[in-house]
Design a protein around this motif. Sequence first.
Motif, PDB file in Angstrom:
ATOM      1  N   ILE A  32       0.872  -1.170   0.000  1.00 24.49           N
ATOM      2  CA  ILE A  32       0.000   0.000   0.000  1.00 24.49           C
ATOM      3  C   ILE A  32       0.910   1.220   0.000  1.00 24.49           C
ATOM      4  O   ILE A  32       1.898   1.268   0.718  1.00 24.49           O
ATOM      5  CB  ILE A  32      -0.858   0.054   1.285  1.00 24.49           C
ATOM      6  CG1 ILE A  32      -1.635  -1.254   1.446  1.00 24.49           C
ATOM      7  CG2 ILE A  32      -1.784   1.240   1.280  1.00 24.49           C
ATOM      8  CD1 ILE A  32      -2.791  -1.447   0.551  1.00 24.49           C
ATOM      9  N   LYS A  88      -9.614   3.678  -1.007  1.00 24.94           N
ATOM     10  CA  LYS A  88      -9.511   3.265   0.394  1.00 24.94           C
ATOM     11  C   LYS A  88     -10.583   3.991   1.181  1.00 24.94           C
ATOM     12  O   LYS A  88     -10.834   5.172   0.941  1.00 24.94           O
ATOM     13  CB  LYS A  88      -8.131   3.640   0.946  1.00 24.94           C
ATOM     14  CG  LYS A  88      -6.966   3.054   0.183  1.00 24.94           C
ATOM     15  CD  LYS A  88      -5.661   3.638   0.721  1.00 24.94           C
ATOM     16  CE  LYS A  88      -4.519   3.386  -0.217  1.00 24.94           C
ATOM     17  NZ  LYS A  88      -3.304   4.089   0.190  1.00 24.94           N
ATOM     18  N   LEU A  90      -7.445  -4.605   4.413  1.00 20.99           N
ATOM     19  CA  LEU A  90      -6.147  -4.455   3.759  1.00 20.99           C
ATOM     20  C   LEU A  90      -5.293  -5.710   3.834  1.00 20.99           C
ATOM     21  O   LEU A  90      -4.440  -5.937   2.980  1.00 20.99           O
ATOM     22  CB  LEU A  90      -5.376  -3.275   4.369  1.00 20.99           C
ATOM     23  CG  LEU A  90      -6.009  -1.893   4.168  1.00 20.99           C
ATOM     24  CD1 LEU A  90      -5.099  -0.806   4.687  1.00 20.99           C
ATOM     25  CD2 LEU A  90      -6.308  -1.632   2.700  1.00 20.99           C
TER      26      LEU A  90
END
Length: 612
Positions: free
Chosen positions: A3, A122, A149
């Motif tokens: 990420i 997100k 995640l």
Amino acid sequence: MSIKFQKLKLSIGQKIKFDEVIIQLHNLGYERVEHLNNFGQFLVTGGLIKIYSAAVINPVIVDFFGNQIEKIYSYNLATNTKIDNLQMIDIPDNIIEIDGNLIRYGDLVVHVNHGIGIYRGKILKKINQKIKEFIAIEYLNGDYLYLPLNIIDKITKYLGVSRRVPRLSRLGSIVWEKTKKKVEASIWALAKELLEVYAKREIIKRKRYHIDWDWDQKLRATFEHFETPDQERTITEIYSDLEHGIPMDRLLVGDVGFGKTEVAVRAAAQVISNGAQVAILAPTTILSRQHLVTIAERLKDFPVKVAELSRFVSQEKQKGIIEDLSLGKIDLIVGTHRLLKQDICFRNLGLLVIDEEQRFGVKDKERLKGLKNDVDVLSLSATPIPRTLFIALSGIRQISIIKTPPAGRISIQTHVEKYQVERAKEYISRELKRGGQVYFLHNDIKTIEAKAKEFERYFPKAVVAIAHGQMPEEKLATTMAEFAAGGIDILFCSTIIENGLDIPTVNTLITEDADNFGLSQLYQIRGRIGRGKNQAFAYFTFKKNLVGNAYKRLQILVEKTDLGSGFDIAYSDLEIRGGGNILGRQQHGNMEELGLILYTKLLNQAVEKLKH
């Protein structure tokens, strides 16, 4: 899987251009909309920027006075009423990276269990009184899947093999599972078929090569750079291949100037020390000559005879070289497609090195297939074509990747802009003032002379020359040699420089009509500069307004300025143009159903299971 954690920091009193914030929000993966209703979006109205980021539960308003932030406050999206004043806000990016592929807001993704959806950024959700971060995926009829995640490795970017936009999957439907099972059965059949080809190659035996460590140490000691970790690993992999009794078929991917040739030299030296011959095949006469010069210099202290076959070599000399080659008097031959003619015969060919294999035509490839059966093959590429990349990624072919830049190498500053002669003059002037040289790519042979004369008038003290593929070979060779020696300041050229000389003093590239070129080609061309320790500048210019894929191609070049991005560029090229008919019609539809990345992943898993 990773990420990104880049942020845009905004605070009251901060001086920042209003437009700069908009650009940065775009770069962080936010979608500009007319009505704000979801995470990952922003809206511009008057002097306000409304941002809905994953950093906070509620959207915020950033209120500007000129180019200074006057107020920041959160507000209720439903009632459009103010909640809290804020002193500052950190806005995280809205981009995720999975398997080396950047996924932006609005990109198509594939969840292995739920199918094709749209990445919607997100988001934060309150679960059991705790706020947790998820990624949102939109499916058919506006249904959403929120993925924690820690399990986002279940998704891949959807990479199509045509320009057809796929239908979104319906959450909870059994259609996706049925589709996946059907494709998986087909993948197993393909894996078996591909492994049969692989197995046939495994059956072919050749004598095992013994690594001559004295030669290896001598080459290491005379190498002017330190080997990068990737070079070290690749050399070890190739030595291991040579020590086995099965012919090597390895693809080596690495940016222009990242040391692929040095790796090829190490492999060649070992094959020659074992009494076999080496052929190095290059797509252009310029690149062939460069390889000859580089390799002859590297092997000058070894009992090795090196020669070249290309249009730069006279017919009379060619006859003598061909005879010596057949008698085994030449250990290493460098050449263009001339090496593939029927009159070429090797006494004991052991290794074939192919530089940019995709640049050779169909007939050349047929002749290559005849050469390749029991010969070790090392293919070099900066940006492999879809089929080559796919076969390597699926585990059928060995692959090595050099992503580490040589020490001291600086990323090339890349700009995309409308062509303006005054700007071009400014860029050339700046380069000449620091004692450097310039490539000016003008790919129209009819008008290249007029273009060169135009700039001769602007820079009367500069030495200006022309280079393109339709010039007589001798004239072209002389021009390139003079340019390499620093005798020419500005070279007006065609795409002939795509596979060309390594000249550390050439650090400005201006490309006209860049929208007419493919992404991988532009990346190769950009790799011709920035070979030294000075900052290099690439200007990709266009004359008409850019739309669609032309814009995407040039935008990716601006984004992919990291050293070693060639592999990513090849993937991006696949994404923009589609993979095409990589493995024939039968598999085309299956790739379309799953997307190329998930398809490749499943094929790779099938291949590995069948191998063991």
